[in-house]
Structures are given as C-alpha cells and as structure tokens.
Design a protein around this motif. Structure first.
Motif, short mmCIF file in Angstrom:
data_model
loop_
_atom_site.label_atom_id
_atom_site.label_comp_id
_atom_site.label_asym_id
_atom_site.label_seq_id
_atom_site.Cartn_x
_atom_site.Cartn_y
_atom_site.Cartn_z
N VAL A 48 1.34 96.50 54.33
CA VAL A 48 1.91 97.67 54.99
C VAL A 48 1.95 97.46 56.50
N THR A 49 0.89 96.85 57.04
CA THR A 49 0.87 96.57 58.49
C THR A 49 1.99 95.63 58.88
N ARG A 50 2.18 94.58 58.09
CA ARG A 50 3.26 93.63 58.38
C ARG A 50 4.63 94.31 58.31
N THR A 51 4.81 95.16 57.29
CA THR A 51 6.08 95.87 57.13
C THR A 51 6.33 96.81 58.30
N VAL A 77 9.72 93.90 65.33
CA VAL A 77 10.02 94.96 66.31
C VAL A 77 8.77 95.49 66.98
N GLY A 78 7.61 94.96 66.64
CA GLY A 78 6.39 95.40 67.28
C GLY A 78 6.04 96.83 66.92
N LEU A 79 5.81 97.64 67.94
CA LEU A 79 5.38 99.03 67.73
C LEU A 79 6.54 100.02 67.78
N GLU A 80 7.77 99.52 67.66
CA GLU A 80 8.93 100.42 67.75
C GLU A 80 8.93 101.47 66.64
N ASN A 81 8.51 101.10 65.44
CA ASN A 81 8.48 102.08 64.35
C ASN A 81 7.49 103.20 64.63
N PHE A 82 6.36 102.87 65.23
CA PHE A 82 5.37 103.89 65.58
C PHE A 82 5.89 104.77 66.72
N SER A 83 6.57 104.16 67.67
CA SER A 83 7.16 104.93 68.77
C SER A 83 8.23 105.90 68.25
N ALA A 84 9.01 105.43 67.27
CA ALA A 84 10.03 106.30 66.69
C ALA A 84 9.40 107.48 65.97
N LEU A 85 8.25 107.25 65.33
CA LEU A 85 7.56 108.35 64.67
C LEU A 85 7.12 109.41 65.67
N LEU A 86 6.60 108.98 66.81
CA LEU A 86 6.13 109.92 67.82
C LEU A 86 7.29 110.71 68.43
N ARG A 118 14.26 108.74 49.98
CA ARG A 118 15.46 109.57 50.16
C ARG A 118 16.30 109.06 51.32
N TYR A 119 15.64 108.67 52.42
CA TYR A 119 16.38 108.22 53.60
C TYR A 119 16.44 106.70 53.70
N GLY A 120 15.65 105.98 52.89
CA GLY A 120 15.68 104.52 52.91
C GLY A 120 15.08 103.89 54.14
N LYS A 121 14.24 104.60 54.88
CA LYS A 121 13.61 104.06 56.09
C LYS A 121 12.24 103.51 55.73
N LEU A 122 12.22 102.36 55.11
CA LEU A 122 10.97 101.79 54.63
C LEU A 122 10.06 101.34 55.78
N ASP A 123 10.63 100.93 56.89
CA ASP A 123 9.81 100.51 58.02
C ASP A 123 9.08 101.70 58.64
N ALA A 124 9.79 102.82 58.80
CA ALA A 124 9.16 104.03 59.32
C ALA A 124 8.12 104.57 58.33
N ALA A 125 8.43 104.47 57.04
CA ALA A 125 7.48 104.93 56.02
C ALA A 125 6.21 104.09 56.04
N ALA A 126 6.34 102.77 56.24
CA ALA A 126 5.17 101.90 56.32
C ALA A 126 4.32 102.26 57.54
N ALA A 127 4.98 102.51 58.67
CA ALA A 127 4.24 102.91 59.87
C ALA A 127 3.52 104.23 59.64
N MET A 128 4.19 105.14 58.96
CA MET A 128 3.59 106.46 58.71
C MET A 128 2.41 106.36 57.75
N SER A 129 2.52 105.53 56.73
CA SER A 129 1.40 105.37 55.80
C SER A 129 0.20 104.74 56.49
N LEU A 130 0.45 103.85 57.45
CA LEU A 130 -0.66 103.26 58.20
C LEU A 130 -1.31 104.30 59.11
N VAL A 131 -0.50 105.18 59.70
CA VAL A 131 -1.05 106.26 60.51
C VAL A 131 -1.93 107.17 59.66
N MET A 132 -1.47 107.50 58.45
CA MET A 132 -2.26 108.35 57.56
C MET A 132 -3.59 107.68 57.20
N PHE A 133 -3.56 106.38 56.94
CA PHE A 133 -4.78 105.65 56.63
C PHE A 133 -5.75 105.68 57.80
#
Length: 296
Positions: A34-37, A52-61, A259-274
C-alpha cells in the motif's frame, strides 16, 4: 554440558520463529504494498505509472470531501464508542445480578450480535423507508406524524440514526467483555464494604469502576478500532450520500477505489487511516502506562 535454561530458550525461539515470520509477512507485506502504491500514479486497472512522491497525500489534504469524512469519522467513532460504554456499563451491572429471567435477558441483549452487520443494516433500511417503512407507519398510527418522513434523505437525520444503530450493534460485544470482568471481581470486598456502611453508588465508584478499568480499557480500544473501520451500516443505509454528507473514511475510501477508480488516492487514504489508528493505540497505551505509574 550446555545450560538447560538456554537450551529451552533456544528451543522455544525455534518453535515460535516461523509463526512470528508468518505474522510479519501477513501484516507487513500489505503495508509495504500500500505504501508503494501510494507513492506512485496508478491507473484504474491497478498498473503503476511514475513515482509521484507525496502528491497523493497532498491531493487528499486538498480534497474537501476527505477532510469532511475525516471529521465525520471522529464524530462517528467518539459518539458510537462513548454511547456504547454509557449504555453497556449499567446493562452489564444489571445482568450480573441474580434475578429471575437473567438468562433470557442475556440472550435478548446478545441477539443483535448474532446477526451480521449487513443484515442489521438491511432491516433498519426497510424500517426507515419513507414510503412503506415500519417506523413511519408506527408514528403515523400514534399520531406523531401527519405524513411520511424520508429519514435517510438528509444528513441531519440519517447520520444520527446511523450513530444510534452503531451503538445498538456494539452493545452486545461490550456487555460481554464487561460481564467477564464483573464475574472475576472478588465478592468478599463488596460484603466488607456493605458492613462498613458503603452505599450502592460508593461501592460502584470506589470498588467496581477501579477493578473494572482493565476491561473497560479493552472495550474502548477494541471498539474504537472496530467502529473506526466499520463499513456496512453507513454503506447499506446511505452509501455515504446524499452528496457524500454521511461518508466516513472507510466508505469514501471504497468510493475512491471502486467507484472513481483513483487507486493511488485510495492507497494513500488507507495508509492515513492505518497511521491514525496506530497513533491512537500508541497514545492510549502511553496514557495507561502513565495512569499505572501514578497509581503506583
């Protein structure tokens, strides 16, 4: 001749090492994957693109739905766990007393636990239906309502109802833990307290609560982890709608991925939840250690 104690230690280590390695693999590999994704751009078919580094986490914020879901998750968790404890403690105390029909009462309390969360949520969805639900029909017959109410059509009614259902389905598990704790408490100290003139509230405050604290702590930790990740109730009742207004993190995560097919954002979000749950567990363990030190 070798030291027998060291020999036994080496044998014990050899016996548990495969289990430890298997547990680390089962837990560690998904976290690493999940971290790699989360650090890559991912297509909706699961193919990794560029780093993309931390771009997925930045997009979540920068995502207002994520921030609202995070806040709603905290409200959901605190309300469900807190409400569950407030109801479960007196219920466990009552069910711990010896009275006629105690066995039947315990069975009734445990019934919601015997049914899956999904089935519970489906029954409640039918009950709360605005056109033919049992709740509207009952309130109409009692003269409380003049017409149908769409209970799940707005967050103002839907989310509190979901919290109430979450409390209802969490009570059996919590009561079971507390009953186990109450059954292990020594009865002689209560008899001594009665002889000293202590009333019911005094016995509860100075004896029951301190002795029951380890079981309450277990109930709090397990319920927070369980409720924080609880998916079926909100998904079956509202699917996080209308307009994502009842989404919590786990339902919004599902939408992002499937539903939205954003697997990279979903992986970042699951890591945040963990990380949120890990931080809570560490913080709560620190608080417990501090309280034990203070008592000592």
């Amino acid at each position: 001749m070798r030291n027998p104690a060291r020999r036994h230690q080496a044998l014990a280590l050899a016996m548990i090492l495969p289990s430890v390695l298997l547990a680390l693999w089962i837990i560690g590999y998904p976290i690493l994957d999940v971290t790699r994704t989360s650090l890559h751009a991912v297509t909706r078919f699961g193919q990794l693109r560029g780093f993309v580094g931390l771009e997925n986490f930045s997009a979540l914020l920068d995502d207002p739905v994520f921030l609202a879901s995070l806040w709603r998750t905290l409200v959901w968790t605190v309300c469900v766990v807190g409400g569950t404890l407030l109801i479960s403690v007196p219920l466990a105390l009552m069910l711990n007393d010896d009275f006629a029909g105690r066995g039947l009462a315990r069975v009734i309390i445990m019934l919601p636990w015997a049914i899956s969360l999904t089935m519970n949520a489906i029954v409640w969805r039918w009950t709360l239906n605005g056109q033919y639900g049992m709740l509207n029909a009952t309130l109409f017959e009692l003269g409380v309502l003049d017409g149908p109410v769409e209970w799940l059509a707005s967050a103002g009614t839907a989310f509190p109802i979901e919290i109430g259902i979450g409390i209802l389905v969490s009570i059996p598990f919590t009561v079971t833990i507390l009953l186990g704790g109450l059954s292990s408490l020594p009865g002689d100290i209560y008899e001594a307290a009665r002889l000293d003139g202590a009333g019911g509230w005094q016995r509860f405050r100075h004896l029951t609560l301190p002795l029951l604290r380890p079981f309450v702590n277990i109930a709090i930790v397990l319920n927070i982890i369980y409720v924080f990740n609880s998916f079926p109730i909100i998904w079956v009742l509202t699917q996080g709608d209308p307009a994502n207004s009842t989404d919590i993190l786990v339902t919004y995560l599902y939408k992002l991925a499937f539903r939205y097919g954003k697997l990279d954002a979903a992986a970042a979000m699951s890591l945040v939840m963990f990380l949120v749950l890990l931080a809570f567990t560490i913080f709560y363990a620190w608080l417990l250690a501090r309280s034990r030190e203070a008592e000592a």
